[in-house]
Design a protein around this motif. Structure first.
Motif, PDB file in Angstrom:
ATOM      1  N   ASP A  11      -7.844   2.349   8.157  1.00 15.98           N
ATOM      2  CA  ASP A  11      -6.505   2.548   7.581  1.00 15.98           C
ATOM      3  C   ASP A  11      -5.451   2.651   8.695  1.00 15.98           C
ATOM      4  O   ASP A  11      -4.344   2.123   8.579  1.00 15.98           O
ATOM      5  CB  ASP A  11      -6.506   3.826   6.724  1.00 15.98           C
ATOM      6  N   MET A  12      -5.834   3.311   9.792  1.00  8.23           N
ATOM      7  CA  MET A  12      -4.911   3.418  10.927  1.00  8.23           C
ATOM      8  C   MET A  12      -4.586   2.032  11.481  1.00  8.23           C
ATOM      9  O   MET A  12      -3.441   1.718  11.808  1.00  8.23           O
ATOM     10  CB  MET A  12      -5.495   4.339  12.010  1.00  8.23           C
ATOM     11  N   GLU A  14      -4.698  -0.781   9.841  1.00  5.06           N
ATOM     12  CA  GLU A  14      -3.849  -1.494   8.870  1.00  5.06           C
ATOM     13  C   GLU A  14      -2.393  -1.030   8.987  1.00  5.06           C
ATOM     14  O   GLU A  14      -1.459  -1.846   8.912  1.00  5.06           O
ATOM     15  CB  GLU A  14      -4.366  -1.287   7.445  1.00  5.06           C
ATOM     16  N   LYS A  15      -2.207   0.270   9.180  1.00  4.62           N
ATOM     17  CA  LYS A  15      -0.832   0.782   9.308  1.00  4.62           C
ATOM     18  C   LYS A  15      -0.164   0.222  10.577  1.00  4.62           C
ATOM     19  O   LYS A  15       1.015  -0.139  10.572  1.00  4.62           O
ATOM     20  CB  LYS A  15      -0.853   2.306   9.362  1.00  4.62           C
ATOM     21  N   THR A  18       0.831  -3.218   9.813  1.00  3.11           N
ATOM     22  CA  THR A  18       1.951  -3.256   8.869  1.00  3.11           C
ATOM     23  C   THR A  18       3.264  -2.994   9.602  1.00  3.11           C
ATOM     24  O   THR A  18       4.272  -3.666   9.367  1.00  3.11           O
ATOM     25  CB  THR A  18       1.732  -2.229   7.738  1.00  3.11           C
ATOM     26  N   ILE A  19       3.243  -2.022  10.521  1.00  5.73           N
ATOM     27  CA  ILE A  19       4.452  -1.728  11.304  1.00  5.73           C
ATOM     28  C   ILE A  19       4.846  -2.947  12.134  1.00  5.73           C
ATOM     29  O   ILE A  19       6.002  -3.378  12.144  1.00  5.73           O
ATOM     30  CB  ILE A  19       4.221  -0.500  12.219  1.00  5.73           C
ATOM     31  N   GLU A  46       3.389   1.211  18.261  1.00  7.12           N
ATOM     32  CA  GLU A  46       2.738   1.512  16.982  1.00  7.12           C
ATOM     33  C   GLU A  46       1.714   2.642  17.074  1.00  7.12           C
ATOM     34  O   GLU A  46       1.495   3.380  16.110  1.00  7.12           O
ATOM     35  CB  GLU A  46       2.034   0.257  16.435  1.00  7.12           C
ATOM     36  N   VAL A  50       1.381   5.997  14.439  1.00 11.34           N
ATOM     37  CA  VAL A  50       0.172   6.115  13.615  1.00 11.34           C
ATOM     38  C   VAL A  50      -0.740   7.240  14.128  1.00 11.34           C
ATOM     39  O   VAL A  50      -1.254   8.045  13.345  1.00 11.34           O
ATOM     40  CB  VAL A  50      -0.571   4.759  13.560  1.00 11.34           C
ATOM     41  N   ILE A  73       6.619   4.064   7.878  1.00 12.02           N
ATOM     42  CA  ILE A  73       5.448   3.359   7.329  1.00 12.02           C
ATOM     43  C   ILE A  73       4.193   4.218   7.491  1.00 12.02           C
ATOM     44  O   ILE A  73       3.397   4.359   6.568  1.00 12.02           O
ATOM     45  CB  ILE A  73       5.294   1.966   7.986  1.00 12.02           C
ATOM     46  N   ALA A  74       4.034   4.834   8.651  1.00 13.94           N
ATOM     47  CA  ALA A  74       2.850   5.672   8.882  1.00 13.94           C
ATOM     48  C   ALA A  74       2.823   6.862   7.927  1.00 13.94           C
ATOM     49  O   ALA A  74       1.759   7.337   7.541  1.00 13.94           O
ATOM     50  CB  ALA A  74       2.807   6.155  10.331  1.00 13.94           C
ATOM     51  N   GLY A  76       3.769   6.764   4.912  1.00 18.00           N
ATOM     52  CA  GLY A  76       3.492   6.295   3.555  1.00 18.00           C
ATOM     53  C   GLY A  76       4.690   5.807   2.774  1.00 18.00           C
ATOM     54  O   GLY A  76       4.659   5.762   1.539  1.00 18.00           O
ATOM     55  N   ALA A 292      -2.148  -6.736   5.711  1.00 19.26           N
ATOM     56  CA  ALA A 292      -0.859  -6.213   6.195  1.00 19.26           C
ATOM     57  C   ALA A 292       0.217  -7.296   6.086  1.00 19.26           C
ATOM     58  O   ALA A 292       1.345  -7.018   5.675  1.00 19.26           O
ATOM     59  CB  ALA A 292      -1.001  -5.719   7.633  1.00 19.26           C
TER      60      ALA A 292
END
Ligand SMILES: Cc1ncc(C[n+]2csc(CCOP(=O)(O)OP(=O)(O)O)c2C)c(N)n1
Length: 321
Positions: A11-12, A14-15, A18-19, A46, A50, A73-74, A76, A292
């Motif tokens: 998940d980290m 992916e975040k 995404t950023i 990033e 995160v 984003i991190a 949520g 992402a």
């Protein structure tokens, strides 16, 4: 081996993707004239966003900065509402009136970004004081840059947080410059973290491009804060790949310096670790990256098809009613 579940590690990643993709897309849309004003990109940073936010619980708080897309984003934030805000649409976080520096999402614990350098420090200290008075065990993370660490409000904020033993973690994202001013010319000490000693709190320097190092240091500080042991200062050494803002000519640094930092890409580094440890395969990483990208494409489609604010509403939100 760090004590983080595989699910959380992925998940980290992916975040972080995404950023990166959010900002690259925002940069592109700005170039195409779809975004007005300015913005401050955090591409290359990033891991600090995160790694710092991953140890938090959903109802903990953050106070962000003018370079805060990654923090949002991190924590949520709804990426579609963020993109709509960038494009000035009614569906954005500020109904299209605030732009990139004014994203707050209080329900998600994000107390807001601000164009005032160091402006998040009193907000964070206030939130931490409120938590202490309410007797809840919420922790606040306060993000700021190396430039902000030379302001009076930094010293006032750390002093009060230490005297009152507040549950706040100060995270300095030292990206080597305040606008065009290199840290070496603006501080008599080598590390911002040295200043923690003046306020009798732990001061830790970490490699801000290593998401796991950031995670570990911030986790420990969050734990201390939650146990009522007071604030900490974590300095993450990192670098922004892009200019200070959209109007930056970048005459203060060399292309070689930027290229050298790009070789320390926090995403590539985390992926290498995940592969070496057998936590993820190349295919899984590609799927995360593709997901992402899809999140960003959906956000752009949502923003582009959202309505513009009506001129009739121009006075709304200007005065308290
Ligand atoms: C109180 C205040 N002073 C000055 C400015 C102009 N300004 C905007 S960003 C910036 C540099 C901030 O540097 P730093 O805190 O290191 O953050 P970074 O931009 O490197 O992320 C300055 C001086 C401002 N917005 N607010």
């Amino acid at each position: 081996m760090v004590d983080i579940s595989r699910e959380k590690l992925l998940d980290m990643l992916e975040k972080m993707y995404t950023i990166r993709y959010f900002e690259q897309k925002a940069d592109e849309l700005f170039g195409r004239g779809k975004i007005h004003g300015t913005m401050h990109l955090s591409v290359g940073q990033e891991a600090t966003a995160v790694g710092s936010i991953a140890p938090l619980r959903p109802n903990d708080y953050i106070a962000s900065t003018h370079r805060g897309h990654g923090h949002c984003i991190a924590k949520g934030a709804d990426v579609r509402r963020m993109m709509a805000e960038f494009l000035g649409k009614e569906t954005g976080y500020c109904r299209g009136r605030g732009g990139s520096m004014h994203i707050a999402d209080v329900e998600a614990g994000n107390l807001g970004a601000t164009g005032v350098v160091g402006g998040g420090i009193p907000t964070a200290v206030g939130a931490a004081l409120a938590s202490k008075l309410a007797g809840d065990d919420k922790v606040t993370i306060c993000f700021f840059g190396d430039g902000a660490a030379n302001l009076g409000i930094f010293h006032e904020g750390l002093n009060l947080a230490a005297i009152w033993q507040l549950p706040v973690v100060f995270v300095c994202e030292n990206n080597q410059y305040g606008m065009s001013m290199p840290v070496q010319k603006s501080m008599p000490v080598k590390d911002v973290a040295e200043r923690a000693a003046s306020y009798a709190m732990p001061g830790v320097v970490v490699d801000g491009n290593d998401v796991l190092q950031v995670y570990e240091a911030v986790s420990e500080a969050v734990q201390r804060a939650r146990e009522g042991k007071g604030p900490s200062l974590i300095e993450c050494k990192t670098y922004r790949w892009k200019g200070h803002s959209k109007s930056d000519q970048e005459r203060y640094r060399t292309r070689e310096e930027v290229e050298a930092w790009k070789k320390k890409d926090p995403i590539a580094r985390f992926q290498k670790w995940l592969l070496e440890k057998g936590i993820a395969t190349e295919e899984e990483i590609e799927a995360i990256s593709a997901r992402a990208r899809q999140i960003i494409e959906d956000a752009v489609a949502f923003a582009e098809t959202s309505p513009e604010p009506s001129p009739d509403t121009i006075m709304e939100g200007v005065y308290a009613e």
